[in-house]
Design a protein around this motif. Structure first.
Motif, short mmCIF file in Angstrom:
data_model
loop_
_atom_site.label_atom_id
_atom_site.label_comp_id
_atom_site.label_asym_id
_atom_site.label_seq_id
_atom_site.Cartn_x
_atom_site.Cartn_y
_atom_site.Cartn_z
N UNK A 174 29.83 -26.16 31.74
CA UNK A 174 30.38 -26.01 30.39
C UNK A 174 30.92 -24.60 30.18
N UNK A 175 30.22 -23.60 30.66
CA UNK A 175 30.70 -22.23 30.54
C UNK A 175 32.00 -22.04 31.31
N UNK A 176 32.07 -22.61 32.50
CA UNK A 176 33.27 -22.46 33.32
C UNK A 176 34.48 -23.14 32.69
N UNK A 177 34.27 -24.35 32.17
CA UNK A 177 35.38 -25.04 31.50
C UNK A 177 35.82 -24.28 30.25
N UNK A 178 34.85 -23.73 29.52
CA UNK A 178 35.20 -22.97 28.33
C UNK A 178 36.03 -21.74 28.65
N UNK A 179 35.74 -21.11 29.78
CA UNK A 179 36.44 -19.88 30.15
C UNK A 179 37.72 -20.13 30.95
N UNK A 180 37.75 -21.23 31.73
CA UNK A 180 38.85 -21.41 32.69
C UNK A 180 39.58 -22.75 32.57
N UNK A 181 39.21 -23.58 31.61
CA UNK A 181 39.89 -24.86 31.44
C UNK A 181 39.69 -25.79 32.62
N UNK A 182 40.80 -26.29 33.18
CA UNK A 182 40.75 -27.26 34.28
C UNK A 182 40.60 -26.60 35.65
N UNK A 183 40.69 -25.29 35.73
CA UNK A 183 40.66 -24.62 37.04
C UNK A 183 39.37 -24.86 37.83
N UNK A 184 38.18 -24.86 37.20
CA UNK A 184 36.96 -25.09 37.99
C UNK A 184 36.98 -26.40 38.77
N UNK A 185 37.56 -27.46 38.20
CA UNK A 185 37.65 -28.73 38.91
C UNK A 185 38.50 -28.57 40.18
N UNK A 186 39.60 -27.84 40.07
CA UNK A 186 40.45 -27.61 41.24
C UNK A 186 39.71 -26.77 42.29
N UNK A 187 38.93 -25.77 41.82
CA UNK A 187 38.19 -24.93 42.76
C UNK A 187 37.14 -25.73 43.53
#
Length: 198
Positions: free
Chosen positions: A97-110
């Motif tokens: 949740x923190x990652x999505x809040x800060x980076x949007x869709x990028x964590x899924x790609x990472x």
């Protein structure tokens, strides 16, 4: 003339995800310098693991993996650096949740890149999919032709090793999961996949 073939060497490999630590309960990605011990629930789960007592035991250097091995009956497990968790770079110590809040869709790609054995990408500052899987492929190549091995590791390496050996692309591997594989004649197959309740 009939050829007589000797018995085929069979390797049985048990891949064990360590029992839970406090950061697992918080669902945070681990930092390379973070070495949390098992939680009390994790200690109980590790002690409940049932593995062949004569297996050669190997473990990630992380405290939580070494404790899991010891409580499962392998206090002298050999530490193997290749079994360490992936380096998650900027994702470390954050929840999804923190990652999505800060980076949007990028964590899924990472994460998708880290899970791809051929990907030159991964979390910024962390391992690439190619480097992560190459590390584990090299470890697989060091295993003996036969016998029984119990490897105490983490979710990332466990899933990567299933990708590399039997082509399993996705699975849930909660703390305490045991995946048992066999290899004979250069071919791997999955025998058992058990995720213990936490």
């Amino acid at each position: 003339m009939r050829l007589r073939l000797g018995p085929l060497s069979v390797l049985t490999l048990h891949l064990i995800r360590h029992a839970p630590s406090a950061p697992n309960a918080q669902r945070r990605y681990p930092r390379p310098d973070e070495d949390a011990p098992l939680s009390p629930a994790g200690e109980a789960l590790a002690a409940a693991l049932t593995l062949p007592p004569t297996a050669t035991a190997l473990t990630s250097p992380a405290c939580r993996a070494r404790q899991t091995a010891a409580l499962a009956g392998f206090p002298q497990a050999t530490v193997v650096d290749a079994l360490r968790e992936a380096d998650f770079g900027v994702m470390a110590w954050h929840t999804w949740a923190e990652l999505e809040g800060a980076h949007g869709d990028l964590p899924r790609a990472w994460i998708d890149a880290l899970g791809d054995p051929d990907s030159p990408a991964g979390p910024p500052g962390g391992e690439t999919g190619r480097a992560f899987h190459a590390r584990l492929r090299r470890w697989l190549d060091t295993l003996p032709a036969g016998g029984e091995v119990a490897a105490f590791t983490h979710a990332g390496p466990l899933l990567a090793l299933l990708r590399l050996s039997v082509g399993l692309r996705a699975a849930e591997a909660p703390p305490g999961t045991v995946a048992t594989l066999r290899r004979a004649g250069g071919h791997w197959w999955l025998v058992r996949f058990v995720g213990l309740p936490t």
